[in-house]
Design an enzyme around this catalytic site. Structure first.
Site, PDB file in Angstrom:
ATOM      1  CD  GLU A   1      61.031 -52.257 -41.873  1.00  0.00           C
ATOM      2  OE1 GLU A   1      59.961 -51.588 -41.908  1.00  0.00           O
ATOM      3  OE2 GLU A   1      62.166 -51.739 -41.814  1.00  0.00           O
TER       4      GLU A   1
ATOM      5  CG  ASN B   1      64.643 -43.006 -52.273  1.00  0.00           C
ATOM      6  OD1 ASN B   1      64.847 -43.730 -53.239  1.00  0.00           O
ATOM      7  ND2 ASN B   1      65.446 -42.984 -51.219  1.00  0.00           N
TER       8      ASN B   1
ATOM      9  CD  GLU C   1      64.418 -33.869 -55.952  1.00  0.00           C
ATOM     10  OE1 GLU C   1      63.342 -34.405 -56.289  1.00  0.00           O
ATOM     11  OE2 GLU C   1      65.036 -34.168 -54.918  1.00  0.00           O
TER      12      GLU C   1
ATOM     13  CG  HIS D   1      63.845 -35.118 -48.565  1.00  0.00           C
ATOM     14  ND1 HIS D   1      64.294 -34.162 -49.453  1.00  0.00           N
ATOM     15  CD2 HIS D   1      63.559 -36.199 -49.318  1.00  0.00           C
ATOM     16  CE1 HIS D   1      64.268 -34.653 -50.684  1.00  0.00           C
ATOM     17  NE2 HIS D   1      63.822 -35.886 -50.614  1.00  0.00           N
TER      18      HIS D   1
ATOM     19  CG  ASN E   1      67.296 -35.407 -53.334  1.00  0.00           C
ATOM     20  OD1 ASN E   1      67.817 -34.454 -53.904  1.00  0.00           O
ATOM     21  ND2 ASN E   1      66.114 -35.862 -53.651  1.00  0.00           N
TER      22      ASN E   1
END
Length: 547
Positions: A84, A162, A402, A487, A525
């Site tokens: 990561e 998010n 949204e 996205h 999404n």
């Protein structure tokens, strides 16, 4: 548009633009409804991967696809190393919190920037970004020639930043999202598995109707329905019981304290609380944070040689490591995976990757706007940062919007929206040898279809309600924020750059298992679809490749 007049305290009323000019306090940033929300961070990691290590499976990235792969591989008895680039968010700052509020971004907020770059850049016409120390913060605003891509950085990836809107696409739209995938299997098995694994649930409709923190969403519902649009509740991964306790004053406020864009300290079920927690509980998964994969190439004795830079919190390389992995899963997100693959192909590390690598990238048709409502339609000083509803005009106009929060702490009389649209444009990543970086061919003008599709909703609402667009949110008197995406999708498209289960063409034991597989648009999404597709693919890979 002509100036509208709002009823006010004086006999002459107040013009809307005059009202906007007087509203007060500057917003630091806005909570995104779409693909950007954090949660609490992982427990302190075990010792990071050692130079010279040999590992059965190496997963690049700890977002949705990578977390699914790690968990299912571990459950199948495979030892997994996860790499990561971002931090493990597990240590509170001087304020006692791991994550800062939306309105007070600080050094924790942005990835290796010296100035914030909030998605909502202005408020009341004033710029809101500020200088911050360079730090491996949680939100990466990655700039390309025609677009800024917002991505989560840290253990948990995009799930950290998010809004948690966990949407399964309409069955009728699925063939356009993933044409080579069996929809029956996805809707019978893998979407339910993903929703269960992510902890998806729906807001209590009765509570929604009375909660002060969702007044903004109820106004959005009223305006949508009066204009003839379908309005719908949207599932989320927030703990709704915790949210109720926040509202009742019996739990530490988090969503009701303006936490989301730069992390959420309570309530949000990020991957750290779901897939990654289960993966680590197997005892077979190790996560090396602040590590960045720079190369993958075939190893002489089989498997792959993986070069890794270990970095510090200012982004400096403090160690370089070379490890060998029997299998490598690319899960660095659409942008991260695509950039790495085009680099590896162009530089000769993986020359047999096919010419589809880097292609089919899209931004899920993201575009943002705000509307200025009348004084009799206040949206509330207290707004939950967790969106829970949307306006559906996908079939007729190509847009799903949204109803997003504007958690300023003041009454703005504004409705704010993030739209997902059926934008047909696709870009390509290519390797730029002169700069040593990957370029993206996206052009800002390619957002015009998204604007046109979003206008099918908001022009009609404005006409019906006698309202106007806000022009003070994005700088330059702009109505639309058409230069960003939350996205990112595509760049290593399923059944093109890979086979129909994510195996990269040209090499055995190399897989893509993240949003890079989805060709540019998910119609909603995307993280539930990314998760479900990863569940499908890893099941096949374990059954056939790891026997």
């Amino acid at each position: 548009m002509g100036d509208k007049t709002l009823p006010g305290n004086g006999p002459k009323g107040v013009s809307r633009r005059g009202f906007i000019g007087r509203t007060g306090s500057i917003l630091g940033a806005v909570a995104l409804a779409g693909h950007i929300t954090p949660a609490r961070a992982a427990a302190p990691a075990a010792a990071p991967i050692a130079d010279g290590a040999r590992v059965p499976a190496l997963v690049i990235g700890t977002g949705y696809g990578g977390s699914v792969a790690a968990l299912r591989l571990a459950q199948a008895g495979v030892d997994v190393q996860m790499i990561e680039m971002g931090m493990s968010w597990d240590t509170p700052g001087s304020d006692g919190k791991i994550f800062p509020k939306v309105t007070t971004p600080d050094y924790r907020s942005f990835w290796l920037r010296t100035r914030t770059k909030a998605p909502l850049s202005n408020f009341l016409g004033f710029p809101i970004d500020k200088d911050v120390p360079k730090y491996t913060g949680i939100l990466d605003a990655e700039d390309f020639a025609g677009i800024t891509v917002y991505q989560g950085r840290g253990v948990g990836g995009g799930s950290l930043v998010n809004g948690g809107m966990a949407v399964t696409p309409k069955r009728a739209n699925f063939a356009a999202v993933l044409p080579s995938v069996d929809a029956d299997e996805m809707y019978a098995t893998y979407y339910p598995r993903a929703n269960a694994g992510l902890g998806v649930s729906m807001i209590d409709p009765a509570w929604f109707d009375t909660a002060d923190c969702y007044q903004f969403s109820r106004v959005g519902r009223k305006h949508a329905q009066r204009s003839g649009f379908a309005w719908t509740f949207v599932p989320d991964v927030y703990d709704w019981d915790y949210m109720k306790r926040e509202a009742a004053g019996t739990a530490t406020k988090s969503a009701l304290a303006g936490e989301i864009l730069y992390g959420n300290n309570h309530g949000k079920k990020s991957l750290v609380q779901t897939y990654l927690a289960q993966a680590k509980a197997t005892g077979k998964v190790t996560i090396s944070a602040l590590h960045k994969v720079t190369s993958v190439s075939p190893a002489a004795g089989g498997g792959y040689t993986v070069a890794i830079d270990q970095i510090n919190t200012t982004g400096d390389t403090v160690a370089t490591k070379t490890v060998t992995a029997d299998r490598v899963f690319f899960a660095a997100g659409s942008v991260g995976t695509s950039k790495l693959l085009v680099k590896l192909k162009a530089t000769g590390a993986l020359p047999n990757l096919n010419n589809e690598v880097g292609k089919g990238w899209g931004e899920n048709g993201n575009v943002m706007c705000g509307r200025a409502n009348h004084l009799w339609d206040p949206t509330g000083k207290l707004q939950s940062t967790i969106p829970c509803s949307g306006i559906d005009n996908w079939d007729a106009g190509g847009a799903f919007a949204e109803v997003a929060p504007l958690p300023t702490g003041i009454e703005t009389y504004a409705s704010f929206y993030l739209s997902i649209t059926k934008n047909p444009n696709r870009a390509e990543f290519t390797w730029n040898a002169a700069t040593g970086k990957a370029d993206l061919s996206w052009q800002t003008a390619w957002k015009q279809p998204s604007v046109n599709m979003a206008k099918t909703i908001f022009d009609k609402i404005n006409s019906k309600e006698g309202t106007i667009y806000r022009t003070d949110l994005f700088g330059g008197n702009k109505i639309w924020n058409d230069t960003l995406t939350y996205h990112p999708l595509g760049g290593a498209v399923l059944d093109k750059a890979t086979d129909n289960y994510g195996r990269l063409h040209g090499y055995t034991g190399l897989y893509v298992i993240d949003g890079a597989l989805i060709p540019g648009n998910a119609s909603v999404n995307p993280f539930v679809t990314i998760t479900a597709l990863a569940e499908r693919n890893i099941e096949k890979i374990i059954a056939t490749d790891l026997r």
